[in-house]
Scaffold this active site. Sequence first.
Site, PDB file in Angstrom:
ATOM      1  N   ASP A 139      -0.840  -6.128  -0.141  1.00  0.00           N
ATOM      2  CA  ASP A 139      -1.233  -5.355   1.114  1.00  0.00           C
ATOM      3  C   ASP A 139      -2.584  -5.432   1.318  1.00  0.00           C
ATOM      4  OD1 ASP A 139       0.862  -5.030   2.888  1.00  0.00           O
ATOM      5  OD2 ASP A 139       1.364  -2.960   1.896  1.00  0.00           O
ATOM      6  N   GLU A 182      -1.185  -5.502   8.476  1.00  0.00           N
ATOM      7  CA  GLU A 182      -0.368  -4.690   9.664  1.00  0.00           C
ATOM      8  C   GLU A 182      -1.173  -5.000  10.955  1.00  0.00           C
ATOM      9  OE1 GLU A 182       0.246  -0.572   8.881  1.00  0.00           O
ATOM     10  OE2 GLU A 182       0.994  -1.274   6.617  1.00  0.00           O
ATOM     11  N   ASP A 227       0.936  -1.201   0.002  1.00  0.00           N
ATOM     12  CA  ASP A 227      -0.168  -0.044  -0.226  1.00  0.00           C
ATOM     13  C   ASP A 227       0.825   1.073  -0.112  1.00  0.00           C
ATOM     14  OD1 ASP A 227       0.920  -0.312   2.595  1.00  0.00           O
ATOM     15  OD2 ASP A 227      -1.265  -0.155   3.594  1.00  0.00           O
ATOM     16  N   SER A 228       2.289   1.164  -0.204  1.00  0.00           N
ATOM     17  CA  SER A 228       3.060   2.158  -0.208  1.00  0.00           C
ATOM     18  C   SER A 228       2.863   2.720  -1.601  1.00  0.00           C
ATOM     19  CB  SER A 228       4.680   1.872   0.100  1.00  0.00           C
ATOM     20  OG  SER A 228       4.755   0.458  -1.019  1.00  0.00           O
ATOM     21  N   LYS A 276      -0.780  -9.510   2.953  1.00  0.00           N
ATOM     22  CA  LYS A 276      -0.120  -8.915   4.352  1.00  0.00           C
ATOM     23  C   LYS A 276      -0.990  -7.810   5.090  1.00  0.00           C
ATOM     24  CE  LYS A 276       3.420  -5.911   3.836  1.00  0.00           C
ATOM     25  NZ  LYS A 276       2.830  -4.632   4.429  1.00  0.00           N
ATOM     26  N   GLU A 318       9.480  -3.844  10.455  1.00  0.00           N
ATOM     27  CA  GLU A 318       9.926  -2.520   9.988  1.00  0.00           C
ATOM     28  C   GLU A 318      10.475  -1.744  10.921  1.00  0.00           C
ATOM     29  OE1 GLU A 318       6.954  -0.753   7.250  1.00  0.00           O
ATOM     30  OE2 GLU A 318       8.137   0.902   7.000  1.00  0.00           O
TER      31      GLU A 318
END
Length: 276
Positions: free
Chosen positions: A90, A122, A51-52, A120, A189
């Site tokens: 993501d 978070e 999602d970057s 993925k 991270e």
Amino acid sequence: MSRYQNKQSVTVRDVMAAKSKGQKLSCVTCYDSAFARLIDRTSIDLVLVGDSAGNVVLGYDSTIPVTMDQMVHHTAAVARGLTRPLLCADMPFMSYHLSEAQALENAARLVQEGGAQCVKLEGGGAIVPQVRRLVEAGIPVMGHLGLTPQSVHQLGGYRVQGKGSDGARQLKKDAQDLEAAGAFAVVLEMVPMELAAEVTALLHIPTIGIGAGPQCDGQILVLHDLLGFEAGFKPKFLKKYADMGALVIKALEEYTSEVKACQFPRAEHSFSDSQK
Ligand code: KIV
């Protein structure tokens, strides 16, 4: 050749097995087919449609505005260019927090419409039920701990996480909980390298570091960062392997000056009635 016909494709099992074989995993983000086709010609193990994308290609100043539709769109574009590396997508902000059913519905979109092979998420303890539910439904999950950019407002900025004994204890517990829930790997991270090494030793599943030191089982970087698109972006954890920003600007300046000087196109770039 589609990834279903490609016997050389990297699988979730391969990623998990790499840890026991002591083989480091190389991972990178990607957001479009053009780069996916280039990555496909390399030995990269895993491609993340992060999602970057929000910061890197959509012009937002965080990942928070990124939607499910945008993630499906970018994931499908990458899937069309990729045959060999494992493709992970993501789950964006608030696409999995509301309920297990919401998480399952959205993860299914990334797999079914986007062509992702895993997703993925978070976070730690709070999202463990969602992780378990996705894994039960046959969708492999990669965790993401430490600096979790979707929580930037809560964390008070993009800063190193897991410092101090309480932070470290919590991060280790979260990592073990994700593993117990069935995650096949976990991104760490911006955590101190000593803590990342401890987590890596604790877990049976691979850790994939970004700003987490050399002891992780693998590394991931944002594609445009490692290629040097943004001269001014220099976080401590980043190594730039190219200076693409300068290369692109030089090529565009050369092109525009040739156009303005009537040096491009020439006859060899043009069609003629007399040519077949
Ligand atoms: O969105 C992303 O690109 C990521 C990686 C930096 C791990 O989550």
